[in-house]
Write a protein that holds these residues in place. Structure first.
Motif, mmCIF file in Angstrom:
data_model
loop_
_atom_site.group_PDB
_atom_site.id
_atom_site.type_symbol
_atom_site.label_atom_id
_atom_site.label_comp_id
_atom_site.label_asym_id
_atom_site.label_seq_id
_atom_site.Cartn_x
_atom_site.Cartn_y
_atom_site.Cartn_z
ATOM 1 N N HIS A 180 0.807 -1.150 0.079
ATOM 2 C CA HIS A 180 -0.044 0.034 0.051
ATOM 3 C C HIS A 180 0.784 1.400 0.100
ATOM 4 N N ARG A 181 1.957 1.119 -0.631
ATOM 5 C CA ARG A 181 2.987 2.506 -0.802
ATOM 6 C C ARG A 181 2.587 3.044 -2.349
ATOM 7 N N TYR A 183 -0.542 4.052 -5.347
ATOM 8 C CA TYR A 183 -1.850 3.899 -5.652
ATOM 9 C C TYR A 183 -1.922 4.652 -7.098
ATOM 10 N N THR A 199 -5.299 -3.332 -4.559
ATOM 11 C CA THR A 199 -4.638 -2.487 -3.719
ATOM 12 C C THR A 199 -4.194 -1.277 -4.207
ATOM 13 N N GLY A 202 -6.830 1.709 -3.515
ATOM 14 C CA GLY A 202 -6.696 2.486 -2.455
ATOM 15 C C GLY A 202 -8.068 2.702 -1.527
ATOM 16 N N TRP A 351 -6.491 -3.063 9.407
ATOM 17 C CA TRP A 351 -5.920 -2.367 8.347
ATOM 18 C C TRP A 351 -4.900 -1.208 9.177
ATOM 19 N N ALA A 412 -3.221 5.511 4.568
ATOM 20 C CA ALA A 412 -3.282 4.361 3.746
ATOM 21 C C ALA A 412 -3.327 3.299 4.682
ATOM 22 N N SER A 414 -3.259 -1.237 4.974
ATOM 23 C CA SER A 414 -2.418 -2.308 4.855
ATOM 24 C C SER A 414 -3.270 -3.498 5.337
#
Length: 490
Positions: A180-181, A183, A199, A202, A351, A412, A414
Motif C-alpha cells: 500500500h505504498r 496508488y 490494492t 486505495g 488495517w 493508507a 495495509s
C-alpha cells in the motif's frame, strides 16, 4: 491523445509536499514543473464535497493541498488532487501516488542516482534521507523543496533512460503495491474498472461475509516532522461464539511510543519539532488518530491511558472514534476500544498504514496468534498475521511483535491475514474442526464376550500378515482338471 498524471512524493501515508505533472505523449514521458504544496492557495471552504468525511476531518482535506491524504480513500484523494491541479492551470487525467520507501524500491532497479547537492541516493538510504535527513541538513524550507525536486527529477530520468533492470522494476512495483505504498487513479471509466478491487485503488477496508475489518489511522497534530520518531503498535483480540451463543467481541489496542531523543526540544531543528508554532511545545509529538469500526459492531468500551475522551462520527454506516495523544520523548500511551455484535463473522482484521522508517513489509507485523488445532499430517505453515488473539485456556500462546507505522497523515491501509474464531472446545455451539477426528461413542466389548472367529477369517488374517514374497501357490498342471474333493462317507 496526450495524458497528464500527478506524482505525489508522500501519498496517503504522509502529507503532500508537492505535485509533479508527468505528460505522456505517444509513448514518451516528460516531467513538468513541480507545484509546491505550501505555495498553493489555501481556500476558506472545501473545494469539493467531502460527504460524511467532513464530520471527522471538517473541511481541511479540501482546503489545503497538504491534507488531501487525510481521508482513508484514495479515490477521494485523487479527485481532490485533480481539482487542486486544475486551479493551478494543470489539467490531469490520472493520479499516481508513491512514497519514499517505494522510491527506494525503484532505486533497486535503476541503481544509485546523484543529486546536484552531492548526495547519492541509493535503495538503502533514500527513505532515511528524504524523510528525516533532509530536514536536518537543510533547515530552510526553500532548500528542502529544491532537494525534493532534484530527487524527483533524478529518479524520473533514471527510470526513463532505458537502462533499467526490467525484472527488478516489476518486483519493486509489485512490492510497493502490496504494501500500500503505490496508488493509481484514472478519470477514464475503463481504467477505473481495471483498478477497482486492487490494492492500487486505495479503497478503505470493509467487511465481507466472514471477516470484520478495522481501519486504524494516525495523523500528525504537531504541524511538524515529529511523527518520524513515533512507533505505533496494534493488537486485535477476538472472543465469543457468535449468533445463538455469546456475542462476538473484538478488542483493538493501539500503543504509541515516542522514540525521539531526550533533548529533542533543543537538539532538533524547529522545522522538525514545530518550534511551538501550533500550540504544541517543542519536542512533543501530538498524534491525532481515528479508528474506523467494522460495520454492524457497537462500541462496548473505550479508554485512553491519558484519560482523555473520544470524538467521532459515522461514515458509510460505521462508527468512527477519534482521539488525540501528546507524547514526550520516551512516552508510551495506549488506546483500547472494544466492540461487540451478534454475528457469525469468524475472522477479524485491522488495517494500518505502512511504516515510513523501516523497510519491513507494510501492514505486516511480527504479531502472531494461538495456533488452531491442526492435523499433524499437514505441513503447510500458517501465514503471518498482524493481529493477536487473546490467549485461551489450554492453547499455546505466541508472543507479539511490532506493528508497522506511518508518517504524518497516514491514511493508507495495509491488509492483514485473518484470525480464526475459538474452536468447539471453547464454544459449544461451534462446529468441530474437520481436522480433528471425532471420538467414537461405541463401547468396547470385553474379550470374554467376543464371538469365536471363523476359521476362514483366521486363515485370511494370517495370509494378510504374510509377506507377498513368502506366499507360495501349489503348482498345478495345465492339463489336470481341477476336481472337487470327495464327500466323506457317513
Amino acid at each position: 491523445m496526450p495524458e497528464t498524471f500527478l506524482a505525489e512524493w508522500r501519498t496517503l501515508g504522509g502529507i503532500v509536499g508537492s505535485m509533479t505533472p508527468v505528460r505522456a505523449d505517444d509513448g514518451r514521458l516528460a516531467l513538468g514543473e513541480q507545484i509546491q504544496a505550501r505555495a498553493t492557495t489555501q481556500y476558506p471552504e472545501s473545494i469539493l464535497d467531502l460527504g460524511e468525511y467532513a464530520s471527522i476531518y471538517q473541511a481541511k482535506p479540501g482546503r489545503f493541498l497538504q491534507n488531501i491524504t487525510q481521508v482513508p480513500d484514495f479515490r477521494l484523494t485523487a479527485e481532490l488532487a485533480k481539482e487542486f491541479a486544475a486551479r493551478e492551470d494543470v489539467p490531469v487525467d490520472g493520479v499516481i501516488s508513491i512514497d519514499p520507501v517505494a522510491l527506494s524500491y525503484l532505486l533497486e532497479a535503476t541503481g544509485p542516482v546523484d543529486l546536484p547537492t552531492g548526495v547519492t541516493l541509493t535503495s538503502a538510504n533514500a527513505a532515511q534521507f528524504l524523510l528525516n535527513d533532509v530536514y536536518l541538513d537543510y533547515p530552510n524550507a526553500d532548500q528542502q523543496d529544491l532537494v525534493f525536486s532534484a530527487a524527483a527529477g533524478a529518479v524520473f530520468s533514471a527510470l526513463t533512460s532505458g537502462d533499467v533492470d526490467a525484472g527488478a522494476l516489476l518486483r519493486a512495483l509489485s512490492r510497493a503495491g502490496s504494501e500500500h505504498r503505490l496508488y493509481l487513479w484514472s478519470a477514464g471509466p475503463a481504467d477505473a474498472d481495471v483498478l477497482a478491487g486492487t490494492t492500487l485503488a486505495g479503497a478503505p477496508p470493509t467487511n465481507d461475509a466472514d471477516t470484520a475489518r478495522f481501519g486504524v489511522y494516525v495523523n500528525d497534530g504537531t504541524g511538524s516532522k515529529m511523527d518520524y520518531y513515533v512507533t505505533p503498535d496494534a493488537h486485535l483480540d477476538i472472543t465469543g461464539c457468535g449468533v445463538g451463543a455469546t456475542p462476538r467481541t473484538l478488542t483493538v489496542q493501539v500503543t504509541l511510543t515516542s522514540n525521539a531523543p531526550a533533548g529533542a526540544a533543543t537538539s532538533l531543528p524547529d522545522y522538525i519539532t514545530g518550534g511551538g508554532a501550533n500550540g504544541v511545545p517543542p519536542g512533543i509529538a501530538r498524534v491525532v488518530g481515528e479508528v474506523y469500526l467494522p460495520e454492524g459492531f457497537e462500541v462496548a468500551s473505550s479508554e485512553i491511558t491519558t484519560e482523555s475522551g473520544f470524538g467521532g462520527g459515522m461514515v458509510g454506516g460505521r462508527h468512527v472514534l477519534s482521539y488525540s495523544v501528546d507524547l514526550k520523548p520516551g512516552d508510551t500511551q495506549t488506546v483500547t476500544i472494544e466492540v461487540t455484535a451478534d454475528t457469525d463473522i469468524r475472522d477479524a482484521e485491522a488495517w494500518v498504514p505502512p511504516h515510513r522508517r523501516r523497510r519491513s513489509p507494510a501492514g505486516r507485523a511480527r504479531v502472531v496468534r494461538p495456533r488452531r488445532r491442526r492435523d499433524p499430517r499437514l505441513t503447510r505453515r500458517a501465514p503471518r498475521i498482524v493481529t493477536r488473539r487473546k490467549p485461551q485456556v489450554g492453547r499455546p500462546q505466541f508472543h507479539s511483535g511490532e506493528y508497522p507505522a506511518a508518517k504524518h497523515h497516514p491514511c493508507a491501509v495495509s491488509p492483514a491475514p485473518s484470525l480464526r474464531p475459538p474452536s468447539s472446545r471453547h464454544c459449544p455451539s461451534a462446529r468441530p474442526s474437520p481436522l480433528t477426528p471425532r471420538r467414537s461413542t461405541r463401547r468396547s466389548t470385553p474379550a470374554s464376550r467376543m464371538p469365536p472367529v471363523p476359521a476362514r477369517a483366521t486363515r485370511s488374517a494370517s495370509r494378510a500378515t504374510t509377506p507377498r514374497s513368502a506366499r507360495t501357490r501349489p503348482s498345478r498342471s495345465p492339463s489336470r482338471e481341477r476336481t472337487a474333493p470327495a464327500r466323506p462317507s457317513r
